[in-house]
Design a protein around this motif. Structure first.
Motif, PDB file in Angstrom:
ATOM      1  N   GLU A   1     -55.972  43.177  20.955  1.00 44.26           N
ATOM      2  CA  GLU A   1     -57.321  43.313  20.827  1.00 44.26           C
ATOM      3  C   GLU A   1     -58.005  43.617  22.322  1.00 44.26           C
ATOM      4  OE1 GLU A   1     -58.252  39.257  19.725  1.00 44.26           O
ATOM      5  OE2 GLU A   1     -57.897  39.717  17.385  1.00 44.26           O
ATOM      6  N   LEU A   2     -57.342  43.225  23.236  1.00 46.46           N
ATOM      7  CA  LEU A   2     -57.809  43.725  24.827  1.00 46.46           C
ATOM      8  C   LEU A   2     -57.693  45.020  25.006  1.00 46.46           C
ATOM      9  CD1 LEU A   2     -56.854  40.793  27.233  1.00 46.46           C
ATOM     10  CD2 LEU A   2     -59.105  41.395  26.632  1.00 46.46           C
ATOM     11  N   ILE A   3     -56.766  45.638  24.413  1.00 43.04           N
ATOM     12  CA  ILE A   3     -56.255  47.020  24.695  1.00 43.04           C
ATOM     13  C   ILE A   3     -57.285  47.834  23.912  1.00 43.04           C
ATOM     14  CG2 ILE A   3     -54.547  48.851  24.492  1.00 43.04           C
ATOM     15  CD1 ILE A   3     -52.345  46.805  25.190  1.00 43.04           C
ATOM     16  N   GLU A   4     -57.751  47.406  22.701  1.00 46.08           N
ATOM     17  CA  GLU A   4     -58.503  48.365  22.018  1.00 46.08           C
ATOM     18  C   GLU A   4     -59.923  48.051  21.924  1.00 46.08           C
ATOM     19  OE1 GLU A   4     -56.907  47.271  18.020  1.00 46.08           O
ATOM     20  OE2 GLU A   4     -55.199  48.420  18.209  1.00 46.08           O
ATOM     21  N   SER A   5     -60.283  46.967  22.980  1.00 45.34           N
ATOM     22  CA  SER A   5     -61.499  46.617  23.223  1.00 45.34           C
ATOM     23  C   SER A   5     -62.446  47.602  23.875  1.00 45.34           C
ATOM     24  CB  SER A   5     -61.411  45.244  23.909  1.00 45.34           C
ATOM     25  OG  SER A   5     -61.241  45.505  25.385  1.00 45.34           O
ATOM     26  N   GLY A   6     -61.980  48.621  24.322  1.00 47.10           N
ATOM     27  CA  GLY A   6     -62.800  49.684  25.200  1.00 47.10           C
ATOM     28  C   GLY A   6     -63.083  49.022  26.543  1.00 47.10           C
TER      29      GLY A   6
ATOM     30  N   LEU B   1     -43.009  48.061  27.347  1.00 49.65           N
ATOM     31  CA  LEU B   1     -42.995  47.975  25.860  1.00 49.65           C
ATOM     32  C   LEU B   1     -44.302  47.707  25.581  1.00 49.65           C
ATOM     33  CD1 LEU B   1     -39.968  45.503  25.341  1.00 49.65           C
ATOM     34  CD2 LEU B   1     -40.014  47.786  25.294  1.00 49.65           C
ATOM     35  N   PHE B   2     -45.436  47.500  26.363  1.00 52.94           N
ATOM     36  CA  PHE B   2     -46.748  47.347  26.149  1.00 52.94           C
ATOM     37  C   PHE B   2     -47.190  48.756  25.453  1.00 52.94           C
ATOM     38  CE2 PHE B   2     -48.011  43.987  29.467  1.00 52.94           C
ATOM     39  CZ  PHE B   2     -47.223  42.982  28.902  1.00 52.94           C
TER      40      PHE B   2
ATOM     41  N   PRO C   1     -53.031  52.667  21.025  1.00 55.14           N
ATOM     42  CA  PRO C   1     -53.281  53.452  19.783  1.00 55.14           C
ATOM     43  C   PRO C   1     -53.369  54.773  20.788  1.00 55.14           C
ATOM     44  CG  PRO C   1     -55.145  52.559  20.382  1.00 55.14           C
ATOM     45  CD  PRO C   1     -54.134  51.512  21.183  1.00 55.14           C
ATOM     46  N   PRO C   2     -52.713  55.745  20.143  1.00 59.56           N
ATOM     47  CA  PRO C   2     -52.591  57.191  20.348  1.00 59.56           C
ATOM     48  C   PRO C   2     -54.109  57.723  20.455  1.00 59.56           C
ATOM     49  CG  PRO C   2     -51.938  57.241  18.227  1.00 59.56           C
ATOM     50  CD  PRO C   2     -51.816  55.737  18.485  1.00 59.56           C
ATOM     51  N   ASP C   3     -54.238  58.437  21.467  1.00 54.44           N
ATOM     52  CA  ASP C   3     -55.661  59.047  21.582  1.00 54.44           C
ATOM     53  C   ASP C   3     -56.730  58.134  21.668  1.00 54.44           C
ATOM     54  OD1 ASP C   3     -54.467  61.633  21.541  1.00 54.44           O
ATOM     55  OD2 ASP C   3     -54.515  61.307  19.370  1.00 54.44           O
ATOM     56  N   GLY C   4     -56.396  56.896  22.296  1.00 58.47           N
ATOM     57  CA  GLY C   4     -57.433  55.814  22.632  1.00 58.47           C
ATOM     58  C   GLY C   4     -58.215  55.751  23.629  1.00 58.47           C
ATOM     59  N   GLY C   5     -57.698  56.744  24.498  1.00 58.54           N
ATOM     60  CA  GLY C   5     -58.093  56.595  26.050  1.00 58.54           C
ATOM     61  C   GLY C   5     -57.780  55.468  26.969  1.00 58.54           C
ATOM     62  N   VAL C   6     -56.685  55.028  26.567  1.00 61.02           N
ATOM     63  CA  VAL C   6     -56.097  54.009  27.575  1.00 61.02           C
ATOM     64  C   VAL C   6     -54.694  54.420  27.855  1.00 61.02           C
ATOM     65  CG1 VAL C   6     -55.260  51.626  27.619  1.00 61.02           C
ATOM     66  CG2 VAL C   6     -57.406  52.108  26.439  1.00 61.02           C
TER      67      VAL C   6
END
Length: 389
Positions: A322-327, A337-338, A343-348
């Motif tokens: 959730e933190l990674i996908e939070s923007g 392993l993280f 997500p691909p193309d998520g800008g992270v």
């Protein structure tokens, strides 16, 4: 379902922390289990095992032993092993089944000490708690048993606390840290628990300062402060080591305990790892780029003695996802392993920092040297990505 880890493996358990902490003391470590936990430790949590195996054994716990609570069989086998191996001490270490049936590890240790005459320890570990608790429990037990009254203080003497291969691998980090401190006019008095000896533990009270390089060294640091009045610094020298050295010198001058921290700020970099190591990395980023937003998070339980405002207690894999996908963050610094959570193309982007307690032998040969050019390149890579963003 938030506690279900699907992409990431479990961190090393507390029984592995005890075994890792006691590895170099020439003792006999017995994990009370049916062999699975022992195999986890020797096969996946201990990088030193493949070069210099220690006296770590499985008790061979069977269903009938658990049903009948037959501790005599365990005691007899340990006594027989001691007659052959002549260890310096004995540690009997718990696993999930003994937790369920309520095994009395202190009682077993007392009986073993009575029969063998050796110092014996019983650790009611259970494999559910993470490794740092085991490292901390082993250190404090050893200090309580062996540390002697301090007849004198060694000027600029330093004890290193909380260092095991579960955080620092087996690539020379321990020796490099000791050499670094000695090279800056400090006297390394004790090295817990890599490069350790029983004689070092006996004279821990002679140090002028305790340096906790991980969260697992904090209970020992607090115990030594209460017993001997020795202040602690929670910090890890990395790259050139200047930020940690500054804290050490200030504490030697005024006797105040200090942690290497700074307020977390969203918007740039999220470091997820062992708490002291992550805070040290943040300090290095901010020393070079003071305006950089950096947040520290840990999946090992946030220690409030070390935490800064905004630091994150990342309870599980779901919380990290959730933190990674939070923007909120553009760069994640953490175990390779993280990558499975990004997500691909998520800008992270992920900057890899292997953590042996998580990814084990998959990446422990790629664990960094904390001092020197290797870590310096990692820091510059993160700063470069941040400027590009």
């Amino acid at each position: 379902m938030s506690k279900l880890w699907i992409t990431l493996p479990a961190y090393a358990g507390d029984y592995s922390g005890v075994c890792s902490a006691m590895y170099e003391l020439d003792g006999l470590a017995v994990i009370h289990d049916a062999s699975g936990c022992t195999g986890n430790y020797t096969g996946y949590d201990e990088p030193r095992w493949y070069d210099a195996p220690a006296r770590t054994f499985c008790s061979g716990l069977r269903e009938i032993d658990a049903v009948l609570g037959d501790d005599d069989r365990l005691v007899d086998r340990v006594v027989a092993a001691c007659e052959e191996l002549r260890p310096t001490m004995i540690a009997v270490i718990g696993s999930p089944v003994p937790m369920v049936i309520g095994t009395d590890f202190k009682g077993i240790a007392a009986e073993l000490e009575n029969r063998t005459g050796l110092p014996c320890f019983g650790f009611p570990t259970n494999g559910i708690v993470r490794y740092g608790a085991g490292v901390g429990a082993a250190q404090t037990a050893l200090i309580k048993r062996f540390a002697k009254d301090a007849g004198r203080k060694v000027p600029r003497g330093v004890n290193i606390l909380g260092m095991t291969p579960l955080d620092f691998a087996n690539n020379g980090n321990a020796a490099e840290l000791a050499a670094f401190l000695e090279g800056h006019g400090l006297k390394v008095n004790g090295r817990l628990m890599m490069g350790v000896s029983l004689e070092q533990i006996e004279r821990l009270g002679e140090a002028a300062l305790n340096l906790a390089v991980t969260q697992s060294g904090m209970d020992a640091a607090e115990l030594l402060r209460r017993r001997y009045g020795t202040p602690w610094v929670a910090a890890l020298p990395l790259c050139g080591g200047e930020t940690a050295l500054e804290l050490i010198e200030r504490t030697l001058a005024d006797g105040e305990c200090r942690a290497q921290n700074a307020p977390s700020r969203d918007g740039g970099v999220l470091i997820v790892g062992e708490q002291v190591c992550a805070a040290a990395l943040r300090a290095e980023f901010l020393a070079r780029s003071p305006a950089l937003p950096v947040t520290v998070g840990t999946m090992l339980g946030l220690d409030r003695r070390l935490a800064s405002p905004g630091d994150l207690d990342v309870a599980d894999e779901t919380a990290l996802r959730e933190l990674i996908e939070s923007g909120r963050f553009r760069t994640i610094v953490g175990d390779p392993l993280f990558a499975g959570l990004i997500p691909p193309d998520g800008g992270v982007e992920l900057v890899e920092l292997p953590h042996p307690a998580l990814s084990s032998k998959l990446y422990w040969d790629h664990a960094p040297h904390w001092l020197g050019a290797e870590m310096d390149r990692l820091v510059e890579a993160v700063l470069s990505k941040s400027k590009g963003a």
